[in-house]
Design a protein around this motif. Structure first.
Motif, mmCIF file in Angstrom:
data_model
loop_
_atom_site.group_PDB
_atom_site.id
_atom_site.type_symbol
_atom_site.label_atom_id
_atom_site.label_comp_id
_atom_site.label_asym_id
_atom_site.label_seq_id
_atom_site.Cartn_x
_atom_site.Cartn_y
_atom_site.Cartn_z
ATOM 1 N N VAL A 1 -44.764 105.712 9.909
ATOM 2 C CA VAL A 1 -45.841 106.645 8.812
ATOM 3 C C VAL A 1 -47.324 106.156 9.284
ATOM 4 O O VAL A 1 -47.917 107.076 9.387
ATOM 5 C CB VAL A 1 -45.621 106.685 7.748
ATOM 6 N N ASP A 2 -47.081 104.942 10.032
ATOM 7 C CA ASP A 2 -47.927 104.508 10.365
ATOM 8 C C ASP A 2 -48.975 105.165 11.832
ATOM 9 O O ASP A 2 -48.039 105.408 12.234
ATOM 10 C CB ASP A 2 -48.468 102.960 10.992
ATOM 11 N N VAL A 3 -50.234 105.498 11.781
ATOM 12 C CA VAL A 3 -50.919 105.422 13.278
ATOM 13 C C VAL A 3 -50.807 104.125 14.444
ATOM 14 O O VAL A 3 -52.162 103.380 13.779
ATOM 15 C CB VAL A 3 -51.785 106.044 13.051
ATOM 16 N N ARG A 4 -50.508 104.209 15.012
ATOM 17 C CA ARG A 4 -49.643 102.626 15.424
ATOM 18 C C ARG A 4 -51.153 103.089 17.023
ATOM 19 O O ARG A 4 -52.680 103.774 16.653
ATOM 20 C CB ARG A 4 -49.024 103.308 16.925
ATOM 21 N N PRO A 5 -51.991 101.512 17.443
ATOM 22 C CA PRO A 5 -53.390 101.575 18.886
ATOM 23 C C PRO A 5 -52.803 102.683 19.184
ATOM 24 O O PRO A 5 -52.464 102.299 19.566
ATOM 25 C CB PRO A 5 -53.334 100.232 18.936
ATOM 26 N N HIS A 6 -54.183 103.405 19.009
ATOM 27 C CA HIS A 6 -54.474 104.525 20.203
ATOM 28 C C HIS A 6 -55.854 104.059 20.718
ATOM 29 O O HIS A 6 -56.947 103.543 20.418
ATOM 30 C CB HIS A 6 -53.769 105.430 19.106
ATOM 31 N N THR B 1 -59.979 101.020 20.840
ATOM 32 C CA THR B 1 -58.578 101.065 20.131
ATOM 33 C C THR B 1 -58.414 100.993 19.018
ATOM 34 O O THR B 1 -59.507 99.963 18.355
ATOM 35 C CB THR B 1 -57.415 100.642 21.212
ATOM 36 N N HIS B 2 -57.824 101.792 18.163
ATOM 37 C CA HIS B 2 -57.634 101.354 16.784
ATOM 38 C C HIS B 2 -56.548 101.359 15.992
ATOM 39 O O HIS B 2 -55.518 102.648 16.786
ATOM 40 C CB HIS B 2 -59.384 101.527 16.332
ATOM 41 N N SER B 3 -55.892 101.084 14.803
ATOM 42 C CA SER B 3 -55.007 101.636 14.318
ATOM 43 C C SER B 3 -55.060 102.253 12.801
ATOM 44 O O SER B 3 -56.099 101.365 12.636
ATOM 45 C CB SER B 3 -53.612 100.140 15.013
#
Length: 287
Positions: free
Chosen positions: A52-57, A100-102
């Motif tokens: 469910v998390d938004v991984r680093p992008h 970049t962030h998560s």
């Protein structure tokens, strides 16, 4: 007065639904706002999977602001930030030449949580698209508020109603969270050429027409606009000075197609630094 009504388009992003509002073909931007998503509402059970998390992008050429009505998201980025995003706070991330962030739902995983909020992207002026990346946090106590006749309003960013928010913005704009009781009225700032109101909850009336939650009302310039609550309602007011057209591809925003291609190549080639405290995985470039 009313120029366009945009209905959110709901989609499942892998664990919860998001309503995409901007951009659409008929309206790419409202002022500098180039992207507007309504997240949730969703109840997370304790123990939700990490998927469910938004991984680093990555991002370039924009600022992001995640604004929550409820819940908590843990933000980590490549300029060293680690910040729990909570309701009513401003978390303003300027990507500029690249960040970049998560975004992870760690509290929900540990305890269960109810998450509801708005994620918006604000385009940077062309001269500042390559500015240094940065992340700024302001607590709810730092934000100007107004209470008047059943209206409670918080200025999230920009200038409106004689107040100026603390967060640094790069072009003239306004972004306001309004909570209205039935019959309460919220005027939109008249000085900005591009203005809109997004109904997050409840029902409102504008110019004799009623509108339910999930709709963005885009207004013509100049004319006075007042949003009146029919039921208890949560409304986000937004807009500002137009910046000119922008290209959007994946998480990249730029006035230059060539710059977006460079960002894609940099991400594909591993040349964009991952978050300091979350660098074990990432989202690959689509396609």
């Amino acid at each position: 007065m009313l120029d366009l009504v945009i209905e959110q388009r709901r989609r499942d992003i892998g664990g919860f639904e998001v309503g995409r509002v901007l951009p659409i073909a008929q309206r790419r931007m409202v002022g500098p706002f180039v992207f507007f998503d309504h997240m949730g509402p969703v109840d997370f059970a304790r123990g939700i999977p990490r998927s469910v998390d938004v991984r680093p992008h990555p991002h370039i050429g924009l600022s992001t602001v995640t604004y929550l009505f409820s819940g908590e998201i843990m933000h980590r980025d490549s300029v060293g930030s680690e910040q729990a995003i909570r309701p009513g706070e401003v978390n303003w991330m300027t990507a500029g030449r690249g960040i970049t962030h998560s975004e992870r739902f760690e509290r929900a995983r540990a305890e269960g949580d109810s998450m509801h909020g708005i994620q918006a992207w604000v385009a940077l002026p062309q001269a500042e698209e390559e500015t240094d990346p940065a992340f700024i946090h302001h607590s709810a106590a730092d934000l100007p508020t107004l209470t008047e006749g059943g209206l409670w309003a918080r200025l999230v960013a920009g200038e409106a109603f004689g107040a100026k928010a603390k967060v640094k913005t790069h072009s003239p704009m306004f972004y306001v969270h309004c909570s209205l009781q039935p019959g309460a009225k919220a005027p939109l700032p008249a000085e900005y050429p591009e203005r809109a109101a997004y109904v997050a909850t409840g029902t409102v009336e504008v110019d004799g027409q009623t509108f339910e939650a999930g709709r963005m009302l885009v207004f013509k310039p100049g004319a006075p606009v007042v949003v009146t609550a029919v039921t208890p309602a949560t409304v986000m007011l937004l807009g500002g000075e137009p910046l000119g057209p922008r290209f959007i591809e994946w998480n990249f925003v730029s006035s230059s197609k060539e710059r977006i291609e460079q960002a894609k190549a940099d991400w594909r080639g591993g040349r964009m630094k991952l978050p300091d405290l979350d660098n074990q995985e990432f989202i690959p470039l689509p396609g």
